[in-house]
Design a protein around this motif. Structure first.
Motif: not given
Length: 170
Positions: A43, A46-47, A52, A55, A67-69, A71-72
């Protein structure tokens, strides 16, 4: 945090299957304290602010937003596709992604280490680039673009790893 090291791929690395003499592979690592989970590392990777930017470029140029979500969800095993990649392999401490053109692989792994006498984590990041086979000659070649961008890739890999490690230590 220790300095980023260039390493030989560990034998147990999911990326090791690409050490075939035809593909390009690399492996970098950094040791951090305290202990971090593999999911937290994925996480953070990728965040990170650096990733970013990548991305955003992928969203603009190849219509592959993330999105960050997401990635999570990738980090916790709830998602098998993220932006331009799909999961090729996964284990408790490793993630191997394949790009949408089937040319590159990105690999993240964690392992337990001691950092200054305390429990810590070694964060690994590696890549593979698979050669293109010429339809005309049958010869596998890496191509001009690969050779032209290799130096940038090696620096960028270290920057990405450093950004994730820094994020985990804050």
């Amino acid at each position: 945090m220790t300095a980023i090291q260039t390493r030989t791929l560990p034998d147990e690395a999911l990326l090791a299957r690409y050490r075939d003499g035809r593909s390009y592979t690399d492996c970098y690592s950094v040791d951090v304290a305290p202990v971090v989970s593999h999911a937290a590392y994925v996480e953070a990777f990728y965040t990170s602010a650096v990733f970013k930017v990548e991305r955003q470029l992928l969203a603009w140029f190849v219509s592959r937003p993330a999105t960050d979500q997401q990635a999570h969800a990738l980090a916790t095993g709830q998602l098998d596709a993220f932006s331009a990649w799909t999961v090729e392999g996964r284990s408790a401490n490793q993630l191997l992604l394949c790009d949408f053109q089937n040319r590159t692989r990105s690999w993240l792994m964690t392992s337990a280490v001691e950092v200054e006498g305390a429990p810590g984590t070694r964060l690994y990041f590696g890549s593979a680039v698979v050669p293109v086979v010429s339809r005309r000659t049958g010869e596998a070649r890496m191509g001009f673009v690969f050779r032209a961008l290799l130096g940038f890739h090696q620096i960028y890999s270290r920057v990405l790893l450093r950004a994730a490690a820094s994020s985990l230590q804050q």
